[in-house]
Design a protein around this motif. Structure first.
Motif, mmCIF file in Angstrom:
data_model
loop_
_atom_site.group_PDB
_atom_site.id
_atom_site.type_symbol
_atom_site.label_atom_id
_atom_site.label_comp_id
_atom_site.label_asym_id
_atom_site.label_seq_id
_atom_site.Cartn_x
_atom_site.Cartn_y
_atom_site.Cartn_z
ATOM 1 N N ALA A 234 0.839 -1.196 0.000
ATOM 2 C CA ALA A 234 0.000 0.000 0.000
ATOM 3 C C ALA A 234 0.873 1.245 0.000
ATOM 4 C CB ALA A 234 -0.918 0.009 1.223
ATOM 5 N N MET A 238 -4.076 4.679 0.787
ATOM 6 C CA MET A 238 -4.433 3.400 1.382
ATOM 7 C C MET A 238 -5.910 3.260 1.755
ATOM 8 S SD MET A 238 -2.328 1.959 4.636
ATOM 9 C CE MET A 238 -3.022 3.181 5.764
ATOM 10 N N HIS A 242 -6.861 0.184 -0.379
ATOM 11 C CA HIS A 242 -6.818 -1.025 0.453
ATOM 12 C C HIS A 242 -7.901 -0.947 1.544
ATOM 13 C CE1 HIS A 242 -2.977 -1.159 -1.585
ATOM 14 N NE2 HIS A 242 -2.794 -2.392 -1.161
#
Length: 259
Positions: A234, A238, A242
């Protein structure tokens, strides 16, 4: 589309997305973005909690405010956007604001999460970000290419396109003010971190070149109830790129501090 614009309410002069019921979680975005950057976190967290995601002053639907020159000024602007104790989660400059709130208004903060936060920038990094801030004129829209390349490298994605749209539509004077405050702040002071009384989670990406893993680990080590999580593969965006990993960590932390 996951980045669709959501309705706003008014919270002490800031436009804010609100969703869910229960204990409070406040989400603070970074420079040039808007509350929709948290869309995936809003969806996950609002199933259990009352989530407030304000647009920072001069961003999204929040008006530009004069005399915001320091991170602490932005923290003061956020204080009225939530009632009572809350879990404060910030990303990038939002993480700096969240940590400032935790240090200066501990009675309002049950826990703090700093995503992709900077800490004690090197002189080279500080000079580079301050040079970028000085180049902003506050009138014209800044070319977003440099920021997007730092955040996403040269990878195309829906997340990159959403950030490009937000960077191209943010108020130029609001962007300059926030970027200047961000650029001239080195991050939380060591004594402020050492004095935090609430649990604190520091997360960043393993591939993050600016808000580095070493920074998050150092802040966690200085904070009495601190811990760090480094997310493999990441980088800076992020929370958008993610979300599953970030949301799982936020839900675990929220269950701990808001129970």
């Amino acid at each position: 589309m996951i980045w669709t614009t959501r309705p706003r309410s008014e919270r002490s002069g800031l436009a804010a997305i609100e969703a869910g019921e229960g204990a409070q979680i406040v989400l603070l975005h970074g420079v040039g973005l808007r509350a929709e950057a948290w869309n995936r976190q809003i969806d996950a967290l609002s199933k259990r909690y009352h989530v407030t995601a304000p647009d920072m002053p001069g961003h999204g639907d929040s008006a530009v405010r004069p005399n915001l020159t320091r991170v602490s000024d932005y923290a003061d602007a956020v204080l009225g956007a939530f009632d009572g104790p809350a879990l404060i989660v910030g990303h990038s400059m939002g993480a700096m604001i969240a940590l400032d709130l935790a240090a200066r208004a501990p009675e309002r903060v049950r826990g703090v999460v700093a995503l992709n936060a900077i800490f004690e920038r090197s002189s080279t990094a500080a000079e580079a970000v301050q040079k970028r801030a000085a180049e902003l004129d506050g009138v014209t829209v800044a070319d977003p290419t440099g920021a997007l390349d730092r955040w996403f490298e040269d990878q195309g994605s829906d997340e990159r396109e959403a950030c490009c749209d937000w960077l191209c539509t943010v108020a130029p004077d609001g962007y300059k003010a926030a970027y200047s405050a961000f650029a001239h702040d080195l991050g939380p002071r060591r004594d402020a971190l050492a004095g935090l009384t609430c649990p604190a989670l520091f997360m960043t990406g393993a591939s993050e070149p600016n808000s580095t893993p070493a920074m998050s680990e150092a802040m966690a080590a200085l904070t009495p109830k601190g811990r760090a999580i480094i997310v493999p593969d990441a980088a800076h965006m992020m929370p958008m790129t993610h979300p599953e990993v970030v949301n799982a960590a936020l839900l675990d932390f929220a269950a701990e501090v808001l129970s």
